[in-house]
Design an enzyme around this catalytic site. Structure first.
Site, mmCIF file in Angstrom:
data_model
loop_
_atom_site.group_PDB
_atom_site.id
_atom_site.type_symbol
_atom_site.label_atom_id
_atom_site.label_comp_id
_atom_site.label_asym_id
_atom_site.label_seq_id
_atom_site.Cartn_x
_atom_site.Cartn_y
_atom_site.Cartn_z
ATOM 1 N N TYR A 2 0.861 -1.191 0.000
ATOM 2 C CA TYR A 2 0.000 0.000 0.000
ATOM 3 C C TYR A 2 0.899 1.243 0.000
ATOM 4 C CZ TYR A 2 -3.964 2.893 1.668
ATOM 5 O OH TYR A 2 -4.952 3.832 1.820
ATOM 6 N N LYS A 41 -0.755 -1.195 -4.599
ATOM 7 C CA LYS A 41 -1.762 -0.124 -4.662
ATOM 8 C C LYS A 41 -1.002 1.186 -4.757
ATOM 9 C CE LYS A 41 -5.583 1.545 -1.620
ATOM 10 N NZ LYS A 41 -5.296 2.956 -1.523
#
Lengths: 295, 295
Positions: free
Chosen positions: B131, B159
């Site tokens: 992330y 991500k």
């Protein structure tokens, strides 16, 4: 209390917990050196990485080991509710003051930062230091926001980030115009502290002072006595150390220096933080020897 | 699993705790809408503000309410030790994957970020989404760092933050060159997601989708079908909402929208986070009505 040299020690910590003996020894050294206050559980003291229970223990241990030296305890956390609990713990431990940085995950707007300080100061019976540390919190305090917060009850001081001498003088003057006269201003960012001290700051919230209190005291006392030549010379002499602070972060440098001095085990930072790599460590140890700070 | 629309719901929370009924209702809506996966306890899900116990409960409740829809659980924390515990809790809860942002207080260098992912992936038996969210973590992932981490075992997706269409296409191509082919790339930053989806991303990790799954699905499905005209038009239509996201942060906007829809109480964010002010709330509600998203 929020004047002169406030020394910020490490809280030596590894994956098994706080090295309690090492922590008490660091605090005792600072009290013996006669620093004006001790900032336990500051950023250098790794407050953000410790549990409530660990922080309560460290606050109690610091107050006990500090004797008559006032101890300021860091109470920052991501939630207001946690900060209130930590403030209560610090008070119960006998802290003379508390230090609060607005930790962030989601970026906070000014009303949210103000709301945090408003909620916390309303519950306090000991003074609070507003900890303006954009390098860790990513909160940009405007002078206007500092003014709003400094007007709250129980605010005793503001810890501002390091600025060059000219910028520090201007910032301190701008802040003085918007804060009550009883609120002191202290500088951090050790390599820039001399500019702040000579630019009108009342205090130096010092990472260096947490491990080398005599060295930081000599700079502070010279500045307080108005001997700017001696103060600047003493700070400039440390430039090789300041360069390492800038390159690796003062926390990692002080962590490695504590190992060199035999004051902390290796490692003494909580993962994912790593100590200095071997090359930087060699450079640090040579620097400490040259400066007469090594063993 | 890490393709298509991954919907990131709120975890409605006030000073007394998580609103458990509201959370379960939000998850159930997403599963019923047929999203491709659910990202529980993402940044929008307030993971950083919740205790280990609260997070374990939310992981279990999300998996149960999601039925056959895979649930990805956020496991970020400041310490590696905490992340390992949270990963174990997510696994025990039945999560299909985990999502890890390198939370910071002290800025982390690349070796420290890599070390965190190395330690965590070594213990995992479910795939991990890296992330990359500089707006909350302040970690700048280089392509080289992404390449090192993506080569670790159990990494399933990355991500990445929102980029304009041209920049997204270039970044995704650059990342593809340094990551294994089984690692997917998903975009976030909702108002820029369309550029990423049309620029080669496999997934949209979506805040909008956490509350308005049908709307986010229609954009995603059009992009997946290669109908870029329809996808762009559907995203562009939401520009008044994207403007509010940019101005107030998507979390605060979705929090207020959940109140408007009757899906969360007021307040539903943990202090010091505040909801939208009355003026912004009025603007949001008018926008939702115009877009056919209100009640």
């Amino acid at each position: 209390m929020f004047t002169g040299l406030s020394a910020f020690p490490l809280t030596p910590t590894d994956e098994s917990g706080i090295d309690e003996l090492a922590f008490v020894r660091l605090i005792s050294r600072l009290a013996a050196a006669g620093v004006d206050s001790i900032g336990a559980l500051g950023s250098t003291g790794g407050y953000a990485y410790l549990s409530r229970e660990q922080r309560a223990w460290a606050a109690r241990a610091a107050v006990e080991a500090a004797g008559i030296t006032p101890v300021i305890v860091g109470i920052g956390a991501l939630r207001t509710r946690q900060v209130l609990d930590l403030a209560a713990d610090a008070h119960a431990a006998g802290a003379a003051g508390v230090l609060l940085a607005p930790m962030t995950y989601q970026p906070l707007n000014d009303d949210e930062v103000f709301g945090l300080y408003e909620a916390v100061t309303a519950e306090l019976t000991i003074p609070l230091v507003v900890y303006d540390n954009p390098g860790t919190t990513h909160v940009a305090f405007s002078d206007e926001l500092h003014g709003r917060i400094a007007a709250l009850p129980n605010v005793g001081s503001i810890k501002i980030p390091g600025l060059t001498a000219t910028a520090a003088r201007a910032r301190i003057a701008a802040l003085r115009a918007v804060i009550p006269p009883h609120v002191t201003i202290g500088v951090s960012g050790d390599w820039l502290a001399i500019g702040g001290l000579l630019g009108g700051a009342d205090a130096w919230y010092s990472v260096l002072g947490g491990l080398f209190p005599e060295t930081a005291m000599s700079i502070t006392r010279a500045a307080q006595a108005g001997d700017s030549t001696a103060a600047v010379a003493a700070s400039d002499q440390l430039e090789p150390l300041w360069a390492l602070f800038r390159r690796h972060g003062s926390l990692r440098v002080m962590s490695a220096a504590a190992e060199t001095l035999g004051l902390a085990a290796s490692p003494n930072l909580p993962l994912p933080l790593l100590g200095l790599d071997p090359v930087a460590r060699t450079e640090l140890n040579a620097t400490l020897r040259e400066l007469g700070l090594g063993n």
